[in-house]
Structure formats: structure tokens, C-alpha cells
Design a protein around this motif. Sequence first.
Motif, PDB file in Angstrom:
ATOM      1  N   PHE A  64      -2.744  -1.284  10.718  1.00  0.00           N
ATOM      2  CA  PHE A  64      -3.742  -1.758  10.319  1.00  0.00           C
ATOM      3  C   PHE A  64      -5.207  -1.067  11.077  1.00  0.00           C
ATOM      4  O   PHE A  64      -5.079  -0.343  12.016  1.00  0.00           O
ATOM      5  N   GLY A  94       0.482  -1.462   0.232  1.00  0.00           N
ATOM      6  CA  GLY A  94       0.521   0.146   0.099  1.00  0.00           C
ATOM      7  C   GLY A  94       0.881   1.374  -0.024  1.00  0.00           C
ATOM      8  O   GLY A  94       1.301   1.243  -0.769  1.00  0.00           O
ATOM      9  N   ALA A 145       3.286   2.170   8.787  1.00  0.00           N
ATOM     10  CA  ALA A 145       2.907   1.138   9.544  1.00  0.00           C
ATOM     11  C   ALA A 145       1.787   0.889  10.200  1.00  0.00           C
ATOM     12  O   ALA A 145       1.671   1.976  11.327  1.00  0.00           O
ATOM     13  N   VAL A 177       1.873  -0.649  17.224  1.00  0.00           N
ATOM     14  CA  VAL A 177       2.467   0.257  16.292  1.00  0.00           C
ATOM     15  C   VAL A 177       2.597   1.593  15.459  1.00  0.00           C
ATOM     16  O   VAL A 177       2.759   1.947  15.229  1.00  0.00           O
ATOM     17  N   TYR A 194      -8.506   3.596  17.185  1.00  0.00           N
ATOM     18  CA  TYR A 194      -7.807   3.713  15.768  1.00  0.00           C
ATOM     19  C   TYR A 194      -8.054   5.203  15.567  1.00  0.00           C
ATOM     20  O   TYR A 194      -6.486   5.866  15.396  1.00  0.00           O
ATOM     21  N   SER A 198      -4.285   9.407   9.793  1.00  0.00           N
ATOM     22  CA  SER A 198      -5.960   8.942   8.693  1.00  0.00           C
ATOM     23  C   SER A 198      -6.481  10.747   9.322  1.00  0.00           C
ATOM     24  O   SER A 198      -6.497  11.415   9.860  1.00  0.00           O
ATOM     25  N   VAL A 252      10.185  -6.534  10.361  1.00  0.00           N
ATOM     26  CA  VAL A 252      10.666  -6.540  11.576  1.00  0.00           C
ATOM     27  C   VAL A 252       9.311  -6.318  12.466  1.00  0.00           C
ATOM     28  O   VAL A 252       8.289  -5.573  11.254  1.00  0.00           O
ATOM     29  N   ASP A 253       8.700  -6.907  13.433  1.00  0.00           N
ATOM     30  CA  ASP A 253       6.726  -6.639  13.829  1.00  0.00           C
ATOM     31  C   ASP A 253       6.982  -5.793  14.724  1.00  0.00           C
ATOM     32  O   ASP A 253       7.467  -5.685  16.139  1.00  0.00           O
ATOM     33  N   PHE A 274      -5.442  -2.562   3.293  1.00  0.00           N
ATOM     34  CA  PHE A 274      -6.063  -2.263   4.739  1.00  0.00           C
ATOM     35  C   PHE A 274      -7.024  -2.632   5.090  1.00  0.00           C
ATOM     36  O   PHE A 274      -6.775  -3.540   6.191  1.00  0.00           O
ATOM     37  N   PHE A 275      -8.157  -2.518   3.962  1.00  0.00           N
ATOM     38  CA  PHE A 275      -9.227  -3.339   3.898  1.00  0.00           C
ATOM     39  C   PHE A 275      -9.659  -5.232   4.291  1.00  0.00           C
ATOM     40  O   PHE A 275     -10.308  -5.234   5.442  1.00  0.00           O
TER      41      PHE A 275
HETATM   42  N1  LIG Z   1      -5.492   2.838   3.585  1.00  0.00           N
HETATM   43  C1  LIG Z   1      -5.930   2.995   3.922  1.00  0.00           C
HETATM   44  O1  LIG Z   1      -7.711   3.569   3.436  1.00  0.00           O
HETATM   45  C2  LIG Z   1      -5.798   4.367   4.874  1.00  0.00           C
HETATM   46  C3  LIG Z   1      -6.656   5.174   5.336  1.00  0.00           C
HETATM   47  C4  LIG Z   1      -6.277   5.861   6.353  1.00  0.00           C
HETATM   48  C5  LIG Z   1      -5.150   6.233   6.883  1.00  0.00           C
HETATM   49  N2  LIG Z   1      -4.142   4.830   6.822  1.00  0.00           N
HETATM   50  C6  LIG Z   1      -2.940   4.550   7.115  1.00  0.00           C
HETATM   51  O2  LIG Z   1      -1.634   4.452   6.171  1.00  0.00           O
HETATM   52  C7  LIG Z   1      -0.683   3.670   6.438  1.00  0.00           C
HETATM   53  C8  LIG Z   1      -0.555   2.810   5.747  1.00  0.00           C
HETATM   54  O3  LIG Z   1      -1.360   1.723   4.891  1.00  0.00           O
HETATM   55  P1  LIG Z   1      -2.458   1.158   3.861  1.00  0.00           P
HETATM   56  O4  LIG Z   1      -3.579   1.574   4.011  1.00  0.00           O
HETATM   57  O5  LIG Z   1      -0.908   1.116   2.940  1.00  0.00           O
HETATM   58  O6  LIG Z   1      -2.284  -0.474   3.940  1.00  0.00           O
HETATM   59  P2  LIG Z   1      -1.848  -2.389   3.742  1.00  0.00           P
HETATM   60  O7  LIG Z   1      -1.517  -1.761   2.683  1.00  0.00           O
HETATM   61  O8  LIG Z   1      -2.474  -2.992   4.575  1.00  0.00           O
HETATM   62  O9  LIG Z   1      -0.468  -1.801   4.557  1.00  0.00           O
HETATM   63  C9  LIG Z   1       0.461  -1.642   5.907  1.00  0.00           C
HETATM   64  C10 LIG Z   1       1.882  -2.178   5.864  1.00  0.00           C
HETATM   65  O10 LIG Z   1       1.484  -1.965   6.911  1.00  0.00           O
HETATM   66  C11 LIG Z   1       2.281  -2.774   7.994  1.00  0.00           C
HETATM   67  N3  LIG Z   1       2.529  -3.695   9.175  1.00  0.00           N
HETATM   68  C12 LIG Z   1       1.193  -4.125   9.647  1.00  0.00           C
HETATM   69  N4  LIG Z   1       1.446  -4.672  11.503  1.00  0.00           N
HETATM   70  C13 LIG Z   1       2.789  -4.162  10.926  1.00  0.00           C
HETATM   71  C14 LIG Z   1       3.576  -4.513  12.147  1.00  0.00           C
HETATM   72  N5  LIG Z   1       3.252  -5.575  13.508  1.00  0.00           N
HETATM   73  N6  LIG Z   1       4.864  -4.711  12.023  1.00  0.00           N
HETATM   74  C15 LIG Z   1       5.766  -4.701  10.617  1.00  0.00           C
HETATM   75  N7  LIG Z   1       4.815  -3.790  10.317  1.00  0.00           N
HETATM   76  C16 LIG Z   1       3.111  -4.194   9.969  1.00  0.00           C
HETATM   77  C17 LIG Z   1       2.199  -4.343   6.536  1.00  0.00           C
HETATM   78  O11 LIG Z   1       3.360  -4.921   6.774  1.00  0.00           O
HETATM   79  P3  LIG Z   1       3.213  -6.857   6.903  1.00  0.00           P
HETATM   80  O12 LIG Z   1       2.215  -7.334   7.171  1.00  0.00           O
HETATM   81  O13 LIG Z   1       4.390  -6.749   6.049  1.00  0.00           O
HETATM   82  O14 LIG Z   1       3.843  -6.851   8.339  1.00  0.00           O
HETATM   83  C18 LIG Z   1       2.045  -3.000   5.450  1.00  0.00           C
HETATM   84  O15 LIG Z   1       3.478  -2.636   5.180  1.00  0.00           O
HETATM   85  C19 LIG Z   1      -1.269   3.562   8.162  1.00  0.00           C
HETATM   86  O16 LIG Z   1      -0.724   3.719   9.557  1.00  0.00           O
HETATM   87  C20 LIG Z   1      -3.356   3.117   8.048  1.00  0.00           C
HETATM   88  O17 LIG Z   1      -3.162   3.149   9.222  1.00  0.00           O
HETATM   89  C21 LIG Z   1      -4.436   3.566   5.183  1.00  0.00           C
END
Ligand SMILES: NC(=O)c1ccc[n+]([C@@H]2O[C@H](COP(=O)([O-])OP(=O)(O)OC[C@H]3O[C@@H](n4cnc5c(N)ncnc54)[C@H](OP(=O)(O)O)[C@@H]3O)[C@@H](O)[C@H]2O)c1
Length: 273
Positions: free
Chosen positions: A96, A19, A94, A116, A159, A145, A65-66, A196-197
Motif C-alpha cells: 500500500f 489488483g 501485498a 508489509v 515507499y 515498483s 492474515v494481516d 492502490f490509489f
Molecule cells: N497500482 C500501482 O500503480 C502499483 C505500482 C507499483 C507497484 N505497485 C505494488 O503492487 C502491489 C499490489 O498493489 P495493487 O496495485 O494491486 O494495490 P491494491 O489493489 O490496493 O491491492 C493491494 C493488496 O495488498 C493487500 N494488503 C495491503 N495491506 C495488507 C496487510 N496489512 N496484510 C495483508 N494484505 C495486505 C490488500 O488486501 P487487503 O486489503 O484485503 O488486506 C490487497 O490485496 C503492491 O506491493 C504495490 O506497492 C502498485
Amino acid sequence: MNTDQARERWALVTGASAGIGTAFARDLAARGFNVVLVARRAERLNQLGAELEDQHGIKTLVAAVDLSQGGARERLFKATEAQNIQIEMLVNNAGFGIDKGYTEQELDDQAAMLQVLVTTVAQTCRLYLPGMVARGHGRIINVASMAGVMPTIIGQSLYGACKSFVIKLSENLHLEYGDKGINVTAVCPGLTRTEFFGPANMEDDVKDVGDFAWSEPEEIAALGIEAVTAGEPLALPKGFYRTYARIVGLLPRWVQYWMVRKFNKTASGTNPH
Ligand SMILES: NC(=O)c1ccc[n+]([C@@H]2O[C@H](COP(=O)([O-])OP(=O)(O)OC[C@H]3O[C@@H](n4cnc5c(N)ncnc54)[C@H](OP(=O)(O)O)[C@@H]3O)[C@@H](O)[C@H]2O)c1
């Protein structure tokens, strides 16, 4: 800056395996940054690293890294220190979601979310800022966000609170370290087309939301990089969300609360994450 100098510039992106984080890594690599790629899924990070090195002639370092685990930030910092990598651009991305009411969420899931979304952001800033200050230059982008900007739809209490923390911390650090050559930006995506979803079981919630409310991850990455470069502490997507936030921000708090309750009952699928 010549190419050799540019090659010594390092960025670190958490959540780089998918993402918005992948989009940040690609954008920064295209701008000449070497990139430390951080997430749990090492295979994806290795693939992305190989792609970026190949396309842009930069270096990458994969750190699987977690970030929900205690000590993760220190281990990450030590790994970059051990390689003599000086981080110029830190991207805390990072994250979720959990699609359940507050009292239905498992305590362990809430603890992981706090680790996280909150602890990692605070501690990586704490660890990498001193080096930036010593060098008189640094950029930090924290991905927040729209859920942190306004009262959040019911079911996103924790969140939204985590994301408000990210905004407040970013603004405060920007003010505290701005005169030392450090810019800090909270970028606040609305709905963005990423993975994300799925893990959060929210796909049904958002499937009917119109295109007007969606961004591509590349747009969010560019927004964050441009805002931090310009020294803007808060960056909201142009169009729908910026207008929405301006209008809602003018309303009394009680009207905002009423809207959240009404919105939740009639259109739970338009939650501005
Ligand atoms: N998509 C949206 O609509 C939206 C809207 C507002 C804000 N955001 C924010 O944008 C950011 C990125 O989200 P995204 O939409 O790109 O989601 P995504 O596609 O699900 O990507 C999330 C990333 O976070 C990493 N991650 C999650 N838990 C982790 C952990 N315990 N340790 C290390 N890495 C972790 C995942 O990597 P691994 O699973 O490989 O660890 C992945 O690379 C987040 O902070 C989210 O809250 C997203």
C-alpha cells in the motif's frame, strides 16, 4: 507434466484480494497451480477461491492474515505446513502507499509499511526457500515498483526505499540460490489500474496521467511469471517505463535529482509508483 502432477503444484500470493495480486492468482490458476490466497479481506478471498476452483479445477486455501502484524509470516507458514502444502511459486505482492510527506506520516503507518513491504518479503522468502532448495526447484516473485528503480518523487521516500530493498533482496537471492534451482524476480510495475490509489488518497494525483503510462494488473502478473520462469531477476514493464529507466539510468545522479525536484514541482501527477 500430466494433469494430476500439475494439480499438486502450489503457489502462494499475498495481497490476492485486489489488483495485481488477484491477477497473479487468476493467471497461476489458469496455468494449473493450486493457490494459497493471502490478504485481510476474507470474503473477497473466499469469492476468488470459489471462482478459481470452479473455472480451473484447482484447489485453493484462503489465509486471512494481516501482514503488518508481528508473527503473521510464521502463522502463515505454519498454516501451509499443517496442510502439507509445498510452495513452488511464492508471490510477495501485498502493499500500500501513503500520500503524505515523510514527517507527516504517522509512525504506526510507517511501521505497517515496513512490516508489509519489507519484513514480510524478507521473512516469507526465509521461510519458504529451504523447502524449495530441498526440492531443487522454486520460483519467487517479489512485487517492487519503478519507485524502487529510480530516485522517487518527493513524498514517496519510505515507499521508494522499501521497493529498492525488494529489488536488492530479489537480485541477491537470485544470485545466492540460482544454482540450487531457485529463480527470484523483482517485478517493477509503473502506474497500474488497481485499487492502490484510493486508500492512499492518490486518485487526484494520477487522474490526468495519459494511457501511455498505465498498465493493467494482468500485464504485470504475466510479466512477473514470464520473467521468473526465464530466470530474469529484474522485470520492468515494456514501453514507456523500460525506455525511461534506460535513459534516466545513463544520466549522472545529480541530473536525476534535479529531474525529481523539477518533476515534483511541475507534474506531481506523473509519479511512477
Ligand atoms: N497500482 C500501482 O500503480 C502499483 C505500482 C507499483 C507497484 N505497485 C505494488 O503492487 C502491489 C499490489 O498493489 P495493487 O496495485 O494491486 O494495490 P491494491 O489493489 O490496493 O491491492 C493491494 C493488496 O495488498 C493487500 N494488503 C495491503 N495491506 C495488507 C496487510 N496489512 N496484510 C495483508 N494484505 C495486505 C490488500 O488486501 P487487503 O486489503 O484485503 O488486506 C490487497 O490485496 C503492491 O506491493 C504495490 O506497492 C502498485
